[in-house]
Design an enzyme around this catalytic site. Structure first.
Site, PDB file in Angstrom:
ATOM      1  N   LYS A 137      23.276  28.127 -20.244  1.00 26.33           N
ATOM      2  CA  LYS A 137      22.289  28.372 -21.306  1.00 26.33           C
ATOM      3  C   LYS A 137      22.682  29.594 -22.117  1.00 26.33           C
ATOM      4  O   LYS A 137      22.687  30.712 -21.611  1.00 26.33           O
ATOM      5  CB  LYS A 137      20.885  28.614 -20.732  1.00 26.33           C
TER       6      LYS A 137
ATOM      7  N   GLU B 127      25.347  40.547 -13.943  1.00 24.34           N
ATOM      8  CA  GLU B 127      25.986  41.570 -14.788  1.00 24.34           C
ATOM      9  C   GLU B 127      24.893  42.094 -15.707  1.00 24.34           C
ATOM     10  O   GLU B 127      24.460  41.397 -16.619  1.00 24.34           O
ATOM     11  CB  GLU B 127      27.104  40.948 -15.641  1.00 24.34           C
TER      12      GLU B 127
ATOM     13  N   CYS C 188      27.187  46.172 -23.091  1.00 17.19           N
ATOM     14  CA  CYS C 188      26.609  46.674 -21.841  1.00 17.19           C
ATOM     15  C   CYS C 188      27.369  47.903 -21.325  1.00 17.19           C
ATOM     16  O   CYS C 188      26.769  48.783 -20.721  1.00 17.19           O
ATOM     17  CB  CYS C 188      26.610  45.573 -20.795  1.00 17.19           C
TER      18      CYS C 188
ATOM     19  N   GLU D 178      18.785  52.316 -21.945  1.00 19.86           N
ATOM     20  CA  GLU D 178      19.818  51.615 -22.704  1.00 19.86           C
ATOM     21  C   GLU D 178      19.269  51.265 -24.091  1.00 19.86           C
ATOM     22  O   GLU D 178      18.276  50.559 -24.206  1.00 19.86           O
ATOM     23  CB  GLU D 178      20.193  50.335 -21.958  1.00 19.86           C
TER      24      GLU D 178
HETATM   25  P1  TAP Z   1      18.019  39.191 -21.610  1.00 19.74           P
HETATM   26  O1  TAP Z   1      16.729  39.225 -22.305  1.00 19.74           O
HETATM   27  O2  TAP Z   1      18.043  39.545 -20.181  1.00 19.74           O
HETATM   28  O3  TAP Z   1      18.593  37.728 -21.852  1.00 19.74           O
HETATM   29  C1  TAP Z   1      19.777  37.267 -21.280  1.00 19.74           C
HETATM   30  C2  TAP Z   1      19.685  35.773 -21.134  1.00 19.74           C
HETATM   31  O4  TAP Z   1      18.681  35.452 -20.170  1.00 19.74           O
HETATM   32  C3  TAP Z   1      19.287  35.035 -22.402  1.00 19.74           C
HETATM   33  O5  TAP Z   1      19.939  33.793 -22.433  1.00 19.74           O
HETATM   34  C4  TAP Z   1      17.796  34.872 -22.200  1.00 19.74           C
HETATM   35  O6  TAP Z   1      17.263  33.831 -22.971  1.00 19.74           O
HETATM   36  C5  TAP Z   1      17.719  34.559 -20.734  1.00 19.74           C
HETATM   37  N1  TAP Z   1      16.438  34.813 -20.101  1.00 19.74           N
HETATM   38  C6  TAP Z   1      15.385  35.526 -20.568  1.00 19.74           C
HETATM   39  N2  TAP Z   1      14.394  35.533 -19.651  1.00 19.74           N
HETATM   40  C7  TAP Z   1      14.840  34.813 -18.581  1.00 19.74           C
HETATM   41  C8  TAP Z   1      14.288  34.472 -17.306  1.00 19.74           C
HETATM   42  N3  TAP Z   1      13.081  34.886 -16.952  1.00 19.74           N
HETATM   43  N4  TAP Z   1      15.024  33.734 -16.465  1.00 19.74           N
HETATM   44  C9  TAP Z   1      16.272  33.324 -16.795  1.00 19.74           C
HETATM   45  N5  TAP Z   1      16.839  33.609 -17.982  1.00 19.74           N
HETATM   46  C10 TAP Z   1      16.145  34.358 -18.865  1.00 19.74           C
HETATM   47  O7  TAP Z   1      19.110  40.126 -22.264  1.00 19.74           O
HETATM   48  P2  TAP Z   1      19.555  40.142 -23.772  1.00 19.74           P
HETATM   49  O8  TAP Z   1      18.496  40.835 -24.549  1.00 19.74           O
HETATM   50  O9  TAP Z   1      19.938  38.775 -24.197  1.00 19.74           O
HETATM   51  O10 TAP Z   1      20.890  41.035 -23.679  1.00 19.74           O
HETATM   52  C11 TAP Z   1      20.852  42.393 -23.672  1.00 19.74           C
HETATM   53  C12 TAP Z   1      21.004  42.941 -22.264  1.00 19.74           C
HETATM   54  O11 TAP Z   1      22.089  42.311 -21.587  1.00 19.74           O
HETATM   55  C13 TAP Z   1      21.333  44.402 -22.254  1.00 19.74           C
HETATM   56  O12 TAP Z   1      20.509  45.044 -21.327  1.00 19.74           O
HETATM   57  C14 TAP Z   1      22.781  44.464 -21.817  1.00 19.74           C
HETATM   58  O13 TAP Z   1      23.181  45.633 -21.192  1.00 19.74           O
HETATM   59  C15 TAP Z   1      22.901  43.293 -20.958  1.00 19.74           C
HETATM   60  N6  TAP Z   1      24.295  42.827 -20.921  1.00 19.74           N
HETATM   61  C16 TAP Z   1      25.028  43.081 -19.812  1.00 19.74           C
HETATM   62  C17 TAP Z   1      26.335  42.700 -19.749  1.00 19.74           C
HETATM   63  C18 TAP Z   1      27.118  42.981 -18.531  1.00 19.74           C
HETATM   64  S1  TAP Z   1      28.530  42.280 -18.391  1.00 19.74           S
HETATM   65  N7  TAP Z   1      26.696  43.770 -17.594  1.00 19.74           N
HETATM   66  C19 TAP Z   1      26.920  42.014 -20.805  1.00 19.74           C
HETATM   67  C20 TAP Z   1      26.163  41.758 -21.916  1.00 19.74           C
HETATM   68  C21 TAP Z   1      24.829  42.176 -21.962  1.00 19.74           C
HETATM   69  P3  TAP Z   1      16.751  34.131 -24.478  1.00 19.74           P
HETATM   70  O14 TAP Z   1      17.820  34.819 -25.215  1.00 19.74           O
HETATM   71  O15 TAP Z   1      16.538  32.794 -25.013  1.00 19.74           O
HETATM   72  O16 TAP Z   1      15.537  34.961 -24.329  1.00 19.74           O
END
Ligand code: TAP
Length: 486
Positions: free
Chosen positions: A185, A259, A293, A390
């Protein structure tokens, strides 16, 4: 619903290079199809707020269909000799290279990142990941996991919006090489490159059901992670959602890798070459609008050179161009969504309210779209929110230190533990610091360098498990044949 191919139109790096259909379906069992309840959502370009396409919103029933398709495909896929699986992965890697101009433009349109980055960083790394794991597929018995390592089964993979295609590659390439099938997804705001990738799977002749792409929001991700037909969960995203996933899978036999977020220290000592360090600071925090991240979001600079570093940093920041992601001269593109922009603004305002000094170069911003100037905060203390939380945006917090021990203490003073950077001429200091820093990745005299052969992952609230390298395979292999028993 026109929901099959992204048509190719040769042209320079411009909008015209990729023909985006008005709507796309879910990719399940080798076919694009509407959601069972017909629901859709819009994906917009963050640089123009233009609607790029309407994408199917997967229902629980669709998630179930995708998992079943992956389960059906698993038996034949896992029984293929590794050398046969490798052929498909090599083919996918080559098609990614051939279609990388289209993919780069699509990624920049849907995500907002500068074309220079999607073209020169994201896409080459995506192809490299598939090539790298294709090379492992026939060598699994020599990977140190026993003479007959078995795949886990069906992997449920959920990825964020900051590197849509690269996160997909990190998830899908090792899973397939090890003989698993996947349901992935993508994030709600960046579904298009994953759907393009689905089309590449068809072009490569990948057996149906081996890769399934289901678009949707967090509820789709939650349904996938909680599905009983999943053997392995791989998640990249926020620490908050990562914790929710860990609770969901607790007590099940699903294998999990997480991650999550980061708050990396980029540490500059007084003997570092200042010009080089300043380039590293800029790359560390402004690459990909700071939506990284492992971004170097806390600059720790030795007190004796702090003024010189800051002066040089501000001069360099004044040359950064913010604007159209498809312009090759752009350094900083659009913030991925209105929600993310609001979060960055809120934390930057909190920085000012708590007494830190805010500076950003004056530069014109486009009228429509989501934008934030590269920003630096000085006079930051460890208690400030901008030093602890963050931001996930182009915002740098500057703290100072006097001794290496103080640098280590400040760098480790965070709930996260993903990455860190060290700038110094002294090799012995690099080795000592790397040993002291509680971070999964430590860069020395460079920052944000990635390679498919290097394991990547964090400590503490940055999650667990490693992606990349031989370690990345481990997360998709079992020593018992559990999966084939289901
Ligand atoms: P999230 O809100 O956590 O979303 C990540 C993914 O999870 C999206 O596909 C999201 O869907 C989905 N999701 C949301 N709620 C969920 C749930 N309850 N159960 C399962 N999946 C769910 O993060 P983001 O805003 O997309 O990304 C930013 C964050 O990711 C930052 O904190 C960043 O540090 C972290 N990040 C970490 C890494 C590594 S490698 N450590 C790499 C990239 C990003 P939707 O988008 O459709 O809501």
């Amino acid at each position: 619903m026109k929901n099959t191919v992204f048509e190719y139109a040769p042209a320079p790096e411009s909008r015209a290079i990729v023909d985006i259909a008005p709507s796309y379906g879910l990719f399940i069992d080798g076919e694009f199809a509407d959601a069972s309840d017909g629901k859709v959502f819009k994906t917009v370009s963050p640089s123009s707020e233009e609607v790029l396409s309407e994408v199917a919103q997967a229902s629980t029933e669709d998630v179930d269909r995708a998992v079943r398709a992956a389960r059906r495909a698993f038996e034949a896929w896992s029984a293929l000799p590794g050398s046969e699986r490798a052929k498909y992965l090599f083919r996918i890697a080559r098609i990614i290279q051939e279609r990388s101009r289209e993919l780069a433009v699509l990624e920049s349109l849907d995500n907002g990142k500068p074309i220079r980055e999607s073209r020169d960083a994201d896409l080459p790394l995506v192809a490299a990941h598939f090539f790298y794991y294709a090379g492992w597929a026939d060598k699994l018995p020599y990977a140190g996991f026993g003479s007959n390592p078995r795949p886990l089964g069906v992997a449920g993979q959920v990825i964020p919006w900051n590197f849509p295609l690269l996160m997909l590659a990190w998830k899908i390439a090792p899973a397939l090489a090890a003989g698993n099938t996947v349901v992935l997804k993508p994030a709600e705001t960046t579904p298009l490159s994953a759907l393009f990738f689905a089309d590449i799977c068809r072009q490569a002749g990948l057996p149906k059901g081996v890769v399934n792409i289901i678009t949707g929001d967090g509820s789709t991700g939650a349904a996938l992670v909680g599905h009983e037909g999943i053997d392995k969960v791989a998640f990249t995203g926020s620490t908050e959602v990562g914790k929710a996933i860990a609770r969901t899978v607790a007590g099940t036999d699903k294998k999990v890798t997480l991650e999550l977020g980061g708050k990396a220290a980029n540490i500059v000592f007084d003997d570092a070459p200042i010009d080089q360090a300043v380039e590293g600071i800029v790359n560390g925090i402004f690459f990909n609008q700071g939506h990284v991240c492992c971004a170097g979001s806390r600059l720790l600079v030795q007190e004796s050179v702090a003024d010189e570093v800051l002066e040089s940093l501000k001069r360099r920041m004044s040359t950064l161009r913010v604007g159209d992601p498809l312009d090759k001269n752009t350094d900083i593109g659009a913030i991925n969504s209105a929600e993310q922009l609001a979060r960055i603004r809120e934390l930057a305002d909190a920085g000012e309210a708590e007494g830190a000094e805010r500076w950003a170069p004056s530069c014109e911003l486009p009228d429509s779209g989501f934008w934030f100037r590269p920003t630096v905060f000085t006079g930051v203390t460890q208690a400030h929110r901008i030093a602890r939380e963050e931001v996930f945006g182009p915002v740098l917090s500057v703290l100072t230190f006097r001794t290496p021990a103080e640098a280590v203490e400040k760098a480790n003073n965070t709930p996260y533990g993903l990455s860190a950077g060290i700038w110094t001429e002294k090799g012995s200091r690099i080795l000592w610091m790397a040993d002291q820093l509680r971070a999964g990745i430590v860069w020395a005299n460079t920052f944000n360098k990635f390679d498919p052969a290097s394991p990547f992952g964090g400590y503490k609230e940055s999650g667990y498990g490693r992606e990349g390298g031989r370690h990345g395979l481990e997360a998709y292999l079992a020593s018992n044949p559990k999966a084939s028993e289901k």
